[in-house]
Design a protein around this motif. Structure first.
Motif, mmCIF file in Angstrom:
data_model
loop_
_atom_site.group_PDB
_atom_site.id
_atom_site.type_symbol
_atom_site.label_atom_id
_atom_site.label_comp_id
_atom_site.label_asym_id
_atom_site.label_seq_id
_atom_site.Cartn_x
_atom_site.Cartn_y
_atom_site.Cartn_z
ATOM 1 N N SER A 197 2.085 29.034 -28.225
ATOM 2 C CA SER A 197 2.642 29.123 -26.878
ATOM 3 C C SER A 197 2.355 27.863 -26.077
ATOM 4 C CB SER A 197 2.055 30.321 -26.133
ATOM 5 O OG SER A 197 2.392 30.252 -24.756
ATOM 6 N N PRO A 198 3.346 27.369 -25.343
ATOM 7 C CA PRO A 198 3.104 26.224 -24.469
ATOM 8 C C PRO A 198 2.455 26.604 -23.150
ATOM 9 C CG PRO A 198 5.376 26.885 -24.306
ATOM 10 C CD PRO A 198 4.752 27.770 -25.353
ATOM 11 N N GLY A 199 2.463 27.917 -22.829
ATOM 12 C CA GLY A 199 1.936 28.365 -21.550
ATOM 13 C C GLY A 199 3.027 28.527 -20.510
ATOM 14 N N PHE A 200 2.627 28.623 -19.267
ATOM 15 C CA PHE A 200 3.526 28.804 -18.129
ATOM 16 C C PHE A 200 3.918 27.409 -17.651
ATOM 17 C CE2 PHE A 200 3.824 31.083 -13.729
ATOM 18 C CZ PHE A 200 5.203 31.037 -13.818
ATOM 19 N N VAL A 201 5.076 26.925 -18.104
ATOM 20 C CA VAL A 201 5.462 25.530 -17.892
ATOM 21 C C VAL A 201 6.614 25.442 -16.892
ATOM 22 C CG1 VAL A 201 6.151 23.371 -18.999
ATOM 23 C CG2 VAL A 201 4.783 25.046 -20.271
ATOM 24 N N ASP A 202 6.463 24.568 -15.928
ATOM 25 C CA ASP A 202 7.516 24.333 -14.934
ATOM 26 C C ASP A 202 8.488 23.291 -15.474
ATOM 27 O OD1 ASP A 202 9.141 23.838 -12.784
ATOM 28 O OD2 ASP A 202 7.568 23.132 -11.441
ATOM 29 N N VAL A 203 9.635 23.769 -15.946
ATOM 30 C CA VAL A 203 10.642 22.864 -16.513
ATOM 31 C C VAL A 203 11.853 22.733 -15.589
ATOM 32 C CG1 VAL A 203 9.935 23.275 -18.896
ATOM 33 C CG2 VAL A 203 11.649 24.758 -17.848
ATOM 34 N N SER A 204 11.660 23.056 -14.325
ATOM 35 C CA SER A 204 12.780 23.082 -13.386
ATOM 36 C C SER A 204 13.434 21.716 -13.200
ATOM 37 C CB SER A 204 12.327 23.623 -12.025
ATOM 38 O OG SER A 204 11.275 22.842 -11.485
ATOM 39 N N SER A 205 12.691 20.640 -13.465
ATOM 40 C CA SER A 205 13.247 19.306 -13.238
ATOM 41 C C SER A 205 14.367 18.968 -14.204
ATOM 42 C CB SER A 205 12.140 18.255 -13.346
ATOM 43 O OG SER A 205 11.591 18.238 -14.650
ATOM 44 N N THR A 206 14.467 19.713 -15.319
ATOM 45 C CA THR A 206 15.538 19.433 -16.275
ATOM 46 C C THR A 206 16.403 20.667 -16.542
ATOM 47 O OG1 THR A 206 14.023 19.852 -18.138
ATOM 48 C CG2 THR A 206 14.283 17.567 -17.398
ATOM 49 N N TYR A 207 16.443 21.604 -15.595
ATOM 50 C CA TYR A 207 17.369 22.732 -15.729
ATOM 51 C C TYR A 207 18.790 22.212 -15.878
ATOM 52 C CZ TYR A 207 14.097 26.453 -14.301
ATOM 53 O OH TYR A 207 13.074 27.359 -14.240
ATOM 54 N N SER A 208 19.574 22.885 -16.700
ATOM 55 C CA SER A 208 20.980 22.519 -16.821
ATOM 56 C C SER A 208 21.756 22.957 -15.585
ATOM 57 C CB SER A 208 21.602 23.154 -18.067
ATOM 58 O OG SER A 208 21.464 24.565 -18.030
ATOM 59 N N GLU A 209 21.255 23.990 -14.926
ATOM 60 C CA GLU A 209 21.836 24.459 -13.675
ATOM 61 C C GLU A 209 20.753 25.176 -12.889
ATOM 62 O OE1 GLU A 209 23.722 28.687 -15.223
ATOM 63 O OE2 GLU A 209 24.947 26.871 -15.337
ATOM 64 N N PRO A 210 20.839 25.182 -11.561
ATOM 65 C CA PRO A 210 19.782 25.829 -10.772
ATOM 66 C C PRO A 210 19.754 27.331 -10.993
ATOM 67 C CG PRO A 210 21.635 25.203 -9.385
ATOM 68 C CD PRO A 210 21.890 24.590 -10.719
ATOM 69 N N ALA A 211 18.569 27.897 -10.851
ATOM 70 C CA ALA A 211 18.445 29.352 -10.978
ATOM 71 C C ALA A 211 19.186 30.036 -9.842
ATOM 72 C CB ALA A 211 16.971 29.749 -10.956
#
Length: 271
Positions: A197-211
């Protein structure tokens, strides 16, 4: 010259794997994406790296022939071998990732999500390992790493009271078992096969589209459950998460094969 194949590296953790591994001119890095032209984060990152050691291959993990073709391309470039395979692809659809088993509009919608998630999270790693196995057998380290999730581990789900992310968690539990099955199958060949597991990772900077904004409250509810069960939890930046993962991957061996390695934040043995 160590060779790595990152399956699913257009953004997020996969993208960071590519960046960090390619910083060393001694490494050869292969990365698969569903659509090369649309993988703008990866193309931009690769263009700024100091060495020309990244090979981008187009292959969707739900397309068995495309994965076989990618393995054949790797073989041509590498001379027929591969040292480390990292399966990072996962189905993470915002409309479904936060749902529990009672949150679907119909049984048909639930079935469809199970089918699509199983193709990526379960059959995807199986077909990928099968396609790349001849190359790995010729490699020097014989390591297969599936990027897993605590969401597929029963003790974690019970501790967090995590009814949400149901289909994702169930299929990731199956993916963890995929690693264990291959570990048993390949143990006499000196392979190391793990889920980590990588853990709880904030990958929002490379989202393909916003949540979608409507999903933010649901996400916050789940985050509160994480923090309540694991008060020391904090979101990791992709760089830190991948640095940890690469140290782990470098140090594992056949004695670790078949195991699931939780992130430090969620490791109940250290609580």
């Amino acid at each position: 010259m160590p060779s790595y194949a990152i399956i699913g590296g257009s953004r997020g953790i996969g993208l960071e794997f590519v960046r960090q591994l390619a910083l060393s001119g001694e490494n050869t890095v292969f990365v698969t994406v569903r659509n090369k032209q649309k993988s703008t984060y990866l193309l931009d990152t690769a263009s700024k790296l100091p060495h020309k050691n990244v090979h981008i291959l187009e292959a969707d993990v739900v397309d068995n022939q495309a994965i076989k073709n990618a393995a054949a391309d790797v073989a041509k470039i590498s001379g027929g071998s591969l040292d480390v395979l990292i399966y990072n692809a996962a189905r993470l659809e915002f409309d479904n990732i936060l749902r529990g088993l009672l949150d679907y509009e119909s049984e048909e919608k639930l079935d469809e999500e199970f089918i699509q998630s199983s193709k990526v999270n379960v059959l995807g790693p199986i077909h990928t390992v099968n396609a790349f196995l001849p190359l790995l057998r010729e490699g020097t380290t014989k390591k297969i790493v599936l990027i897993g999730s605590e969401g597929g581990e029963r003790d974690f789900v019970r501790r967090v009271h995590l009814s949400e992310t149901a289909v994702y968690g169930i299929t990731k539990a199956a993916e963890n078992m995929v690693a264990t099955k291959y570990a048993a199958e390949l143990e006499n060949e000196g392979f190391t096969v793990v889920a980590v597991s990588p853990g709880f990772v904030d990958v929002s900077s490379t989202y393909s589209e916003p949540a979608p904004e409507g999903n933010i409250p649901k996400f916050n509810t789940i985050a509160k459950k994480f923090y309540g069960a694991f008060p020391k939890t904090r979101p990791l930046a992709p760089q830190e998460a991948v640095e940890r993962l690469l140290v782990y991957i470098a140090n594992i061996g056949p004695a670790d094969s078949g195991s699931f390695k939780p992130s430090l934040e969620f490791d109940t043995s250290t609580q």
